[in-house]
Design an enzyme around this catalytic site. Structure first.
Site, PDB file in Angstrom:
ATOM      1  N   HIS A   1      56.010 -65.967 -78.464  1.00 50.93           N
ATOM      2  CA  HIS A   1      57.133 -66.400 -79.308  1.00 50.93           C
ATOM      3  C   HIS A   1      58.081 -67.300 -78.514  1.00 50.93           C
ATOM      4  O   HIS A   1      58.391 -67.027 -77.374  1.00 50.93           O
ATOM      5  CB  HIS A   1      57.853 -65.137 -79.795  1.00 50.93           C
ATOM      6  CG  HIS A   1      59.100 -65.388 -80.553  1.00 50.93           C
ATOM      7  ND1 HIS A   1      59.234 -66.402 -81.471  1.00 50.93           N
ATOM      8  CD2 HIS A   1      60.279 -64.726 -80.552  1.00 50.93           C
ATOM      9  CE1 HIS A   1      60.445 -66.352 -81.992  1.00 50.93           C
ATOM     10  NE2 HIS A   1      61.104 -65.349 -81.444  1.00 50.93           N
TER      11      HIS A   1
ATOM     12  N   GLY B   1      68.537 -56.675 -88.335  1.00 49.55           N
ATOM     13  CA  GLY B   1      68.174 -55.502 -89.141  1.00 49.55           C
ATOM     14  C   GLY B   1      68.890 -55.492 -90.479  1.00 49.55           C
ATOM     15  O   GLY B   1      68.262 -55.316 -91.537  1.00 49.55           O
TER      16      GLY B   1
ATOM     17  N   ARG C   1      61.116 -72.885 -88.030  1.00 53.97           N
ATOM     18  CA  ARG C   1      61.982 -73.820 -87.291  1.00 53.97           C
ATOM     19  C   ARG C   1      61.339 -75.202 -87.217  1.00 53.97           C
ATOM     20  O   ARG C   1      61.982 -76.214 -87.463  1.00 53.97           O
ATOM     21  CB  ARG C   1      62.253 -73.270 -85.881  1.00 53.97           C
ATOM     22  CG  ARG C   1      63.213 -72.100 -85.908  1.00 53.97           C
ATOM     23  CD  ARG C   1      63.489 -71.531 -84.534  1.00 53.97           C
ATOM     24  NE  ARG C   1      64.568 -70.546 -84.634  1.00 53.97           N
ATOM     25  CZ  ARG C   1      64.698 -69.480 -83.858  1.00 53.97           C
ATOM     26  NH1 ARG C   1      63.827 -69.241 -82.905  1.00 53.97           N
ATOM     27  NH2 ARG C   1      65.714 -68.654 -84.023  1.00 53.97           N
TER      28      ARG C   1
HETATM   29  N1  APR Z   1      68.312 -46.954 -81.068  1.00 52.91           N
HETATM   30  C1  APR Z   1      68.675 -47.537 -82.221  1.00 52.91           C
HETATM   31  N2  APR Z   1      69.416 -48.651 -82.296  1.00 52.91           N
HETATM   32  C2  APR Z   1      69.802 -49.191 -81.142  1.00 52.91           C
HETATM   33  C3  APR Z   1      69.465 -48.645 -79.875  1.00 52.91           C
HETATM   34  C4  APR Z   1      68.698 -47.467 -79.877  1.00 52.91           C
HETATM   35  N3  APR Z   1      68.330 -46.877 -78.750  1.00 52.91           N
HETATM   36  N4  APR Z   1      70.009 -49.421 -78.914  1.00 52.91           N
HETATM   37  C5  APR Z   1      70.647 -50.420 -79.538  1.00 52.91           C
HETATM   38  N5  APR Z   1      70.526 -50.282 -80.883  1.00 52.91           N
HETATM   39  C6  APR Z   1      71.082 -51.107 -81.964  1.00 52.91           C
HETATM   40  C7  APR Z   1      72.483 -51.599 -81.659  1.00 52.91           C
HETATM   41  O1  APR Z   1      73.438 -50.582 -81.902  1.00 52.91           O
HETATM   42  C8  APR Z   1      72.595 -52.771 -82.633  1.00 52.91           C
HETATM   43  O2  APR Z   1      73.189 -52.383 -83.873  1.00 52.91           O
HETATM   44  O3  APR Z   1      70.325 -52.287 -82.134  1.00 52.91           O
HETATM   45  C9  APR Z   1      71.150 -53.193 -82.856  1.00 52.91           C
HETATM   46  C10 APR Z   1      70.849 -54.596 -82.370  1.00 52.91           C
HETATM   47  O4  APR Z   1      71.591 -55.467 -83.149  1.00 52.91           O
HETATM   48  P1  APR Z   1      72.250 -56.811 -82.610  1.00 52.91           P
HETATM   49  O5  APR Z   1      72.898 -56.537 -81.320  1.00 52.91           O
HETATM   50  O6  APR Z   1      73.034 -57.399 -83.738  1.00 52.91           O
HETATM   51  O7  APR Z   1      70.970 -57.721 -82.308  1.00 52.91           O
HETATM   52  P2  APR Z   1      70.154 -58.615 -83.345  1.00 52.91           P
HETATM   53  O8  APR Z   1      70.739 -59.966 -83.395  1.00 52.91           O
HETATM   54  O9  APR Z   1      69.949 -57.875 -84.600  1.00 52.91           O
HETATM   55  O10 APR Z   1      68.774 -58.754 -82.565  1.00 52.91           O
HETATM   56  C11 APR Z   1      67.909 -57.647 -82.433  1.00 52.91           C
HETATM   57  O11 APR Z   1      65.937 -58.982 -82.421  1.00 52.91           O
HETATM   58  O12 APR Z   1      65.659 -61.270 -82.376  1.00 52.91           O
HETATM   59  C12 APR Z   1      65.660 -60.101 -81.623  1.00 52.91           C
HETATM   60  O13 APR Z   1      66.367 -60.839 -79.422  1.00 52.91           O
HETATM   61  C13 APR Z   1      66.749 -60.123 -80.569  1.00 52.91           C
HETATM   62  O14 APR Z   1      65.941 -58.208 -79.388  1.00 52.91           O
HETATM   63  C14 APR Z   1      66.917 -58.662 -80.305  1.00 52.91           C
HETATM   64  C15 APR Z   1      66.664 -58.030 -81.668  1.00 52.91           C
END
Ligand code: APR
Length: 308
Positions: free
Chosen positions: A175, A14, A151
């Site tokens: 995917h 994000g 990729r």
């Molecule tokens: N509402 C909002 N945000 C949330 C919620 C929720 N209910 N639950 C979790 N989050 C937030 C977390 O706080 C975290 O900041 O979602 C974010 C996820 O970020 P990361 O853990 O860094 O994961 P990321 O690597 O960004 O991947 C996100 O994309 O590629 C896919 O498999 C991956 O499903 C995953 C997603």
């Protein structure tokens, strides 16, 4: 007036997506996350980079869904990333709750938005977001194919010692592990890679692409890929907001195309200001058809588990 993009989930994918949008000056950005301070801190950091990028967009972090109001595009990245030895499907139920809540808020506050789902297992999550919002299927899609193609292009460029920019790759299906490569439509400046490489080497690179996400998870130990997923998401957003009508592989709703009904799965689409403006149907060879069918069966299994 500038367009507004909301990113739900201010984690790695994000925040990286928000960074690309701000750097390009594409639109104002709202970063929403459930974790307090994280979206605010990351948004402030990105905003402070804007003068250096020569960008004047606004970047705001929030824990309140009310701030996502009237977004033009919403990207859902919220959820839990994969850990080593965890498949995308293990994430299914945990992430379904998160995506459902996000989709509900979007439907209420940004009823005209176009949604790009990134959260895994992405194909199933895209279908869930579409069902929850009850939006036109043109306005809900998933990001996966652009990343898988990038990729594949990277590995082909390394192998052939050519610029990755000159490689075009098309693929279908779910995917990652379930992707269906189309080497006969994968070219170096129009020359099919099948003319340039032995089948055995192409197959090896396809296999590496299929497990491209897992390869990075294995290296990082905690967390999953985010630079390329963010770049892929950004390419989709730009095609929508600039009405570029790029032909990109995305998870889109199929209603009879490719002989598949009522399922989100990766296919080539035209992406423009209306969202998925067209699903492009190509005639598949027997082997490709069989792989695509298998891929659809896997995605459908997840949909069944979710009972949507
Ligand atoms: N509402 C909002 N945000 C949330 C919620 C929720 N209910 N639950 C979790 N989050 C937030 C977390 O706080 C975290 O900041 O979602 C974010 C996820 O970020 P990361 O853990 O860094 O994961 P990321 O690597 O960004 O991947 C996100 O994309 O590629 C896919 O498999 C991956 O499903 C995953 C997603």
């Amino acid at each position: 007036m500038r367009k507004k993009i909301t990113i739900i989930g201010a984690g790695n994918v994000g925040a990286s997506t928000a960074q690309l949008i701000a750097k390009e000056g594409l639109a104002d950005v709202v970063l929403y996350d459930i974790a307090e301070g994280i979206p605010q801190g990351k948004a402030l950091d990105i905003a402070e980079a804007c003068p250096l990028w020569g960008s004047a967009v606004s970047v705001k972090g929030t824990n309140s869904y009310s701030d996502i109001k009237d977004s033009d595009v919403v990207v859902i990245t919220a959820g839990f990333p994969r850990k080593p030895n965890m498949s995308r499907d293990d994430l299914l139920h945990a992430n379904a709750d998160v995506v459902k809540a996000a989709a509900g808020a979007i439907a209420k506050l940004s009823p005209n938005a176009i949604i790009i789902v990134v959260t895994n297992p992405m194909d199933a999550m895209a279908q869930l977001a579409w069902k929850t919002t009850e939006f036109s299927c043109r306005r809900v899609m998933g990001m996966g194919g652009v990343l898988d193609a990038a990729r594949f292009r990277t590995f082909l460029a390394w192998e052939l010692n050519v610029s990755p920019e000159d490689i075009e790759a098309m693929l279908l299906g779910g995917h990652g592990d379930q992707m269906v490569p189309l080497p006969r439509f994968t070219t170096v400046k129009g020359i099919p890679v099948t003319e340039l490489m032995k089948k055995k080497r192409i197959d090896a690179l396809i296999q590496r692409t299929r497990s491209g996400g897992a390869e990075i998870v294995g290296l990082l130990k905690s967390g999953s890929a985010y630079y390329a997923p963010a770049a892929a998401t950004f390419q989709m957003i730009r095609s929508i907001l600039h009405d570029e009508k790029r032909l990109l592989p995305c998870a889109a709703y199929l209603n009879g195309e490719y002989g598949v009904k009522d399922l989100y799965v990766g296919v080539p689409v035209i992406l423009g200001k209306e969202g998925v403006e067209k699903v492009v149907e190509i005639k598949l060879a027997k082997e490709e058809k069989a792989m695509f069918k298998e891929s659809c069966v896997s995605v459908r299994k997840l949909i069944k588990k979710l009972a949507i």
